[in-house]
Design an enzyme around this catalytic site. Structure first.
Site, short mmCIF file in Angstrom:
data_model
loop_
_atom_site.label_atom_id
_atom_site.label_comp_id
_atom_site.label_asym_id
_atom_site.label_seq_id
_atom_site.Cartn_x
_atom_site.Cartn_y
_atom_site.Cartn_z
N GLU A 239 -35.93 -5.83 -16.22
CA GLU A 239 -35.58 -4.92 -16.81
C GLU A 239 -34.15 -5.11 -16.56
O GLU A 239 -32.63 -5.44 -16.86
CB GLU A 239 -35.79 -3.81 -17.30
CG GLU A 239 -35.48 -2.84 -17.99
CD GLU A 239 -34.75 -3.66 -19.90
OE1 GLU A 239 -34.02 -3.71 -19.36
OE2 GLU A 239 -36.22 -3.28 -20.42
N ILE B 166 -29.77 0.96 -18.47
CA ILE B 166 -29.92 0.56 -20.21
C ILE B 166 -30.44 -0.52 -20.23
O ILE B 166 -31.59 -1.74 -20.42
CB ILE B 166 -28.89 -0.07 -20.56
CG1 ILE B 166 -27.17 0.28 -20.74
CG2 ILE B 166 -29.19 -0.43 -22.00
CD1 ILE B 166 -26.32 -0.29 -20.44
N LYS C 66 -26.38 -12.89 -17.34
CA LYS C 66 -26.94 -12.49 -18.02
C LYS C 66 -27.24 -12.92 -19.98
O LYS C 66 -28.17 -12.53 -20.07
CB LYS C 66 -26.60 -11.23 -18.07
CG LYS C 66 -26.39 -10.47 -16.75
CD LYS C 66 -25.24 -9.13 -16.64
CE LYS C 66 -25.93 -8.36 -15.22
NZ LYS C 66 -24.88 -7.54 -14.61
N GLY D 35 -25.17 0.18 -10.11
CA GLY D 35 -25.85 1.41 -9.49
C GLY D 35 -26.97 1.83 -8.97
O GLY D 35 -27.79 1.01 -8.77
#
Length: 441
Positions: free
Chosen positions: A130, A137, A206, A311
């Site tokens: 994930e 998200i 991605k 982050g």
């Protein structure tokens, strides 16, 4: 009372994300045990240098340079090293030893995901990732699980916070690309070498992962058409704003019919490029370094997932979510869950895409120019939706030139590209200043 099971956790890598994962495993051990039904014991953290300074204070005895031994003794392995090797070999070793694996390694999954998925399937363990796409998200689980009974038709994503920050700065302040990049680096959003971000490579990795899950077919990085944002100018941003658009770097995966193939076969286009979006589109409002993914499905309709895309702490949240899921599977039993590949939908090249173009032209200011350009577009089967002209006068020579901004109706990429090439050959064209694709119109 039955004694709670203990699951041994190995952490590979201790950068910004890895350090936060280790901290949460230690500080929230009781809460995680209550959620999983087992204690998650962090047995070690494999790093290249055990003495390197770190932002999070962690027990020194956890650190080791012996990743191989750590992996062999683990029930759960978290890979946050990045890169291809030794990450790939360590993941395969963990899978062969029967350990479930959680990774955030988008580059590895995009390049070599199929062999890793196959190994996990064969071993009956869970491979979760994930954190590889959009930080905190939750997007991969909803695509894989919540929309499993639906048919996804298109995914549009702002999946790189660095490029979104740069383009947002250019849009909101009028800054040039170089100045916006420098600000992103000053704030820590961009690396000293920002190539992977600004050239679109990070977003392309991605996009391959999103496409693979959305269309149940394994797409690799080589299937993704990729363009970065380095050629986007402040003039492009200003002209787009004047026309009611905003420019975003989008990762797009969509099912379409290949009009170029002769037989109209269905396939999937996976691509990353700067894109004009109408300012009323939901993705147009995604500001700063935030990410968002817009999903279109036959039955669910339009869905948008928004949040922090990078982050240490936000990404650690996604890692821990995968870890809890994998731990619960080990406690309760049952087969591992990776991805579903029920078909082999072909990857289509960029020429098969049906889209709109935004074209900037510097032209001679003389009678008949607009008519000649419009006629050439018509000859190539491309219809003009918007045409705006601005006259510029040279303060020294007093010579006048015209700047044209054209937005086309939808047409095939091949027809649009051929039109642009033909326009370049007109003697009234000084230069083609920009060519960008348009979505959402």
């Amino acid at each position: 009372m039955t004694e709670m099971q203990t699951l041994k956790v190995a952490l590979l890598g201790c950068g910004n994300v890895g350090a936060q994962v280790a901290r949460i495993l230690i500080d929230d051990a009781d809460a995680l045990a209550a959620r999983t039904g087992a204690r998650l014991e962090l047995r070690g953290i494999a790093v290249r240098n055990v003495d390197a300074p770190r932002d999070v204070e962690l027990p020194k005895d956890l650190f080791t340079t012996d990743a191989d031994t750590l992996v062999k003794e683990a029930d759960l392995v978290i890979e946050l090293m990045g890169g291809i090797e030794p990450a790939r070999s360590l993941i395969l070793a963990a899978v062969e030893n029967g350990a479930c694996v959680v990774t955030g390694n988008k580059a590895l999954l995009a390049q070599d995901g199929p062999s890793l998925y196959e190994a996990a399937d064969k071993a009956g363990v869970q491979l979760s990732y994930e954190a590889a796409v959009a930080g905190a998200i939750p997007i991969l689980r909803p695509i894989r699980d919540s929309l499993a009974g639906d048919h996804i038709t298109r995914v549009l994503g702002i999946v790189n916070g660095t490029t979104n920050f740069i383009l947002d700065q250019m849009d909101s302040t009028g800054a040039q690309f170089a100045d916006a990049l420098a600000e992103a680096q000053r704030l820590g959003y961009a690396e000293a070498d920002p190539t992977a971000d600004v050239e679109g490579h990070d977003a392309a990795a991605k996009a391959a992962i999103l496409a693979s899950l959305s269309f149940h077919t394994r797409f690799a990085l080589e299937n993704v058409h990729c363009e970065g944002i380095t050629s986007v100018s402040a003039a492009d941003i200003a002209a787009a704003k004047d026309a009611g658009f905003v420019i975003k770097l989008l990762a797009i995966a969509e099912k379409l019919t290949d009009a170029q193939g002769g037989e109209g076969a269905e396939g999937v286009s996976v691509r990353v490029h700067p894109t004009l979006l109408p300012r009323e589109h939901p993705l147009a409002a995604v500001r700063g370094a935030f990410n968002a993914v817009f999903v279109e499905a036959e039955n669910a309709g339009e869905l948008m997932f928004y949040g922090q895309g990078a982050g240490g702490t936000p990404t650690a949240s996604a890692v821990l979510g995968d870890l809890v899921s994998a731990a619960r599977r080990l406690v309760l039993g049952g087969p591992g869950r990776t991805e579903t590949t029920t078909g082999q939908v072909p990857a289509l090249g960029i020429d098969a895409v049906n889209t709109s173009y935004y074209i900037g032209l510097d032209v001679a200011d003389q009678p008949g120019v607009l008519a000649r350009i419009a006629q050439l577009f018509a000859e190539h089967g491309v219809s003009i939706e918007i045409m705006r002209q601005t006259i510029h006068r040279d303060p020294h020579t007093q010579a006048e030139t015209a700047e044209l901004r054209i937005v086309t109706h939808r047409a095939t990429e091949a027809a649009l590209a051929a039109t642009v090439e033909a326009v370049k050959g007109l003697d009234v064209i000084n230069s083609v200043t920009s060519v960008l694709r348009v979505e959402g119109v």
